[in-house]
Each structure stands twice: as structure tokens, then as C-alpha cells.
Design a protein around this motif. Structure first.
Motif, mmCIF file in Angstrom:
data_model
loop_
_atom_site.group_PDB
_atom_site.id
_atom_site.type_symbol
_atom_site.label_atom_id
_atom_site.label_comp_id
_atom_site.label_asym_id
_atom_site.label_seq_id
_atom_site.Cartn_x
_atom_site.Cartn_y
_atom_site.Cartn_z
ATOM 1 N N LEU A 110 0.515 -1.365 -0.149
ATOM 2 C CA LEU A 110 0.039 -0.068 -0.083
ATOM 3 C C LEU A 110 0.824 1.286 -0.079
ATOM 4 O O LEU A 110 0.527 2.275 -0.476
ATOM 5 C CB LEU A 110 -0.985 0.103 1.251
ATOM 6 N N LEU A 111 1.927 1.211 0.605
ATOM 7 C CA LEU A 111 2.864 2.313 0.390
ATOM 8 C C LEU A 111 3.353 2.661 -0.943
ATOM 9 O O LEU A 111 3.483 3.631 -1.273
ATOM 10 C CB LEU A 111 3.965 2.178 1.522
ATOM 11 N N LYS A 112 3.621 1.507 -1.734
ATOM 12 C CA LYS A 112 3.996 1.805 -2.906
ATOM 13 C C LYS A 112 2.996 2.308 -3.710
ATOM 14 O O LYS A 112 3.161 3.204 -4.658
ATOM 15 C CB LYS A 112 4.427 0.410 -3.465
ATOM 16 N N PHE A 113 1.642 1.868 -3.674
ATOM 17 C CA PHE A 113 0.613 2.273 -4.339
ATOM 18 C C PHE A 113 0.314 3.760 -4.097
ATOM 19 O O PHE A 113 0.004 4.644 -4.830
ATOM 20 C CB PHE A 113 -0.611 1.515 -3.739
ATOM 21 N N LEU A 114 0.514 4.088 -2.593
ATOM 22 C CA LEU A 114 0.587 5.410 -2.336
ATOM 23 C C LEU A 114 1.455 6.285 -2.779
ATOM 24 O O LEU A 114 1.180 7.573 -3.262
ATOM 25 C CB LEU A 114 0.672 5.659 -0.637
ATOM 26 N N LYS A 115 2.667 5.713 -2.739
ATOM 27 C CA LYS A 115 3.858 6.501 -3.539
ATOM 28 C C LYS A 115 3.281 6.964 -5.081
ATOM 29 O O LYS A 115 3.837 8.250 -5.592
ATOM 30 C CB LYS A 115 5.121 5.995 -3.483
ATOM 31 N N ILE A 116 2.889 6.033 -5.810
ATOM 32 C CA ILE A 116 2.477 6.335 -7.168
ATOM 33 C C ILE A 116 1.327 7.397 -7.364
ATOM 34 O O ILE A 116 1.453 8.361 -8.127
ATOM 35 C CB ILE A 116 1.832 4.862 -7.721
ATOM 36 N N HIS A 117 0.434 7.482 -6.295
ATOM 37 C CA HIS A 117 -0.624 8.474 -6.471
ATOM 38 C C HIS A 117 -0.047 9.923 -5.933
ATOM 39 O O HIS A 117 -0.366 10.944 -6.615
ATOM 40 C CB HIS A 117 -1.849 7.991 -5.448
ATOM 41 N N ILE A 118 0.784 9.972 -4.924
ATOM 42 C CA ILE A 118 1.272 11.288 -4.549
ATOM 43 C C ILE A 118 2.240 11.723 -5.350
ATOM 44 O O ILE A 118 2.254 12.973 -5.755
ATOM 45 C CB ILE A 118 2.036 10.966 -3.009
ATOM 46 N N GLY A 119 2.932 10.738 -6.000
ATOM 47 C CA GLY A 119 4.165 11.456 -6.941
ATOM 48 C C GLY A 119 3.855 11.566 -8.463
ATOM 49 O O GLY A 119 4.677 11.790 -9.125
ATOM 50 N N ASN A 120 2.571 11.454 -8.848
ATOM 51 C CA ASN A 120 1.964 11.363 -10.022
ATOM 52 C C ASN A 120 2.880 10.754 -11.150
ATOM 53 O O ASN A 120 3.480 11.129 -12.265
ATOM 54 C CB ASN A 120 2.013 12.890 -10.514
ATOM 55 N N GLN A 121 3.441 9.734 -10.659
ATOM 56 C CA GLN A 121 4.423 9.030 -11.531
ATOM 57 C C GLN A 121 3.409 8.256 -12.678
ATOM 58 O O GLN A 121 4.419 7.717 -13.517
ATOM 59 C CB GLN A 121 5.010 7.888 -10.517
ATOM 60 N N ASN A 122 2.348 7.940 -12.509
ATOM 61 C CA ASN A 122 1.570 7.400 -13.419
ATOM 62 C C ASN A 122 0.362 8.397 -14.091
ATOM 63 O O ASN A 122 -0.454 8.680 -13.031
ATOM 64 C CB ASN A 122 1.206 6.101 -13.056
ATOM 65 N N GLY B 2 0.874 10.969 3.198
ATOM 66 C CA GLY B 2 0.057 9.888 3.176
ATOM 67 C C GLY B 2 0.179 9.156 4.464
ATOM 68 O O GLY B 2 1.183 9.073 5.238
ATOM 69 N N VAL B 3 -1.036 8.318 4.556
ATOM 70 C CA VAL B 3 -1.134 7.443 5.746
ATOM 71 C C VAL B 3 -1.663 6.359 5.204
ATOM 72 O O VAL B 3 -2.754 6.199 4.636
ATOM 73 C CB VAL B 3 -1.923 8.210 6.785
ATOM 74 N N VAL B 4 -1.253 5.229 5.638
ATOM 75 C CA VAL B 4 -1.786 3.810 5.510
ATOM 76 C C VAL B 4 -1.815 3.212 6.920
ATOM 77 O O VAL B 4 -1.152 2.971 7.810
ATOM 78 C CB VAL B 4 -0.666 2.712 4.611
ATOM 79 N N ILE B 5 -3.186 2.578 7.273
ATOM 80 C CA ILE B 5 -3.686 2.090 8.388
ATOM 81 C C ILE B 5 -4.031 0.774 8.036
ATOM 82 O O ILE B 5 -5.425 0.859 7.241
ATOM 83 C CB ILE B 5 -4.544 3.004 9.363
ATOM 84 N N LEU B 6 -3.819 -0.378 8.550
ATOM 85 C CA LEU B 6 -4.032 -1.712 8.550
ATOM 86 C C LEU B 6 -4.526 -2.193 9.733
ATOM 87 O O LEU B 6 -3.535 -1.901 10.721
ATOM 88 C CB LEU B 6 -3.490 -2.590 7.728
ATOM 89 N N SER B 7 -5.668 -2.682 10.133
ATOM 90 C CA SER B 7 -6.026 -3.047 11.440
ATOM 91 C C SER B 7 -6.813 -4.535 11.604
ATOM 92 O O SER B 7 -7.475 -4.957 10.707
ATOM 93 C CB SER B 7 -7.114 -2.010 12.149
ATOM 94 N N ASN B 8 -6.288 -5.428 12.304
ATOM 95 C CA ASN B 8 -6.732 -6.671 12.287
ATOM 96 C C ASN B 8 -7.817 -6.655 13.507
ATOM 97 O O ASN B 8 -7.911 -7.930 13.988
ATOM 98 C CB ASN B 8 -5.823 -7.836 12.599
ATOM 99 N N TYR B 9 -8.192 -5.640 14.045
ATOM 100 C CA TYR B 9 -9.187 -5.730 14.811
ATOM 101 C C TYR B 9 -10.422 -4.779 14.536
ATOM 102 O O TYR B 9 -10.309 -3.828 13.961
ATOM 103 C CB TYR B 9 -8.851 -5.381 16.131
ATOM 104 N N ARG B 10 -11.777 -5.221 14.567
ATOM 105 C CA ARG B 10 -12.898 -4.533 14.120
ATOM 106 C C ARG B 10 -13.994 -4.994 15.123
ATOM 107 O O ARG B 10 -14.273 -6.080 15.122
ATOM 108 C CB ARG B 10 -13.335 -4.639 12.764
ATOM 109 N N SER B 11 -14.577 -3.847 15.818
ATOM 110 C CA SER B 11 -15.747 -4.376 16.479
ATOM 111 C C SER B 11 -16.862 -3.173 15.907
ATOM 112 O O SER B 11 -16.350 -2.045 15.072
ATOM 113 C CB SER B 11 -15.634 -4.089 17.939
ATOM 114 N N SER B 12 -18.024 -3.233 16.498
ATOM 115 C CA SER B 12 -18.925 -2.275 16.039
ATOM 116 C C SER B 12 -18.835 -0.944 16.555
ATOM 117 O O SER B 12 -19.152 0.103 16.052
ATOM 118 C CB SER B 12 -20.471 -2.696 16.343
#
Length: 112
Positions: free
Chosen positions: A17-29, A81-91
């Protein structure tokens, strides 16, 4: 116990996701630039792009499924940019990665 596969049964890591983020931020594509253009307006400050929520200077997307939550957001002008992945979810915490991500980007925006 029933298990739910994430959308499309895709799996990712923070590094992916950080690689994906870098592409979007840097206008590389330049092909990604179209996804940052509004296609629908929700309110004065919130619009929808192709797969993204466009809110002021922040572009973001989040998701959740049973047991997991995620957030990816960025500010192109400030190149943050920020990437957050969490393996916990409750209501109770279902929107927590979204709020955390927005708060972190806001703090970064105010500190630059």
C-alpha cells in the motif's frame, strides 16, 4: 465461525500500500490522475472520484470486513500520506482507522 474474504479476495501488506500511495502522491503514472477527479458531489467539501473520496485537500479510501479495517489517505499538495491496517474491528471501532487516518493527515497538514 464464518469467514469473509476481503473485496475480490485480495490481500495486501503495508509495503504494498505504501508503493501504491507513492504512485498516487508522486504523479508517477498519469493514468491515476483521472481517479482523483470528481465524478459526483456529496456536499460542498466532499466529492467522489473513481474509487476515492475527495475531501478538501485529502484523497482517501477505507474498508472493513469481519475482523479487519483499513484506511489509505493522502494530501497530494503536501506529498504526505497515511496507511492504516487493523486486524481488529468491532461495531464500536468500525470507523476508528478512518478517524485515525484523517486525524494524522490533519496533524501533518498543520505541521508543514
Amino acid at each position: 465461525m464464518n469467514e469473509f474474504m476481503a473485496a475480490g479476495a485480495l490481500r495486501s501488506t503495508v509495503d504494498d500500500l505504501l508503493k501504491f500511495l507513492k504512485i498516487h502522491i508522486g504523479n508517477q503514472n498519469s493514468g491515476y490522475l483521472l481517479t482523483h477527479q470528481a465524478t459526483h458531489t456529496i456536499s460542498k467539501d466532499v466529492r467522489i472520484g473513481l474509487g476515492w473520496v475527495l475531501e478538501d485537500d485529502i484523497i482517501w479510501h477505507n474498508g472493513s470486513t469481519k475482523g479487519f479495517s483499513s484506511y489509505l489517505g493522502f494530501n497530494k499538495k503536501q506529498q504526505t500520506g497515511v496507511v492504516i491496517l487493523s486486524n481488529y474491528r468491532s461495531s464500536i471501532l468500525a470507523t476508528n482507522p478512518l478517524e485515525m487516518g484523517k486525524n494524522i493527515l490533519q496533524l501533518l497538514q498543520n505541521s508543514l
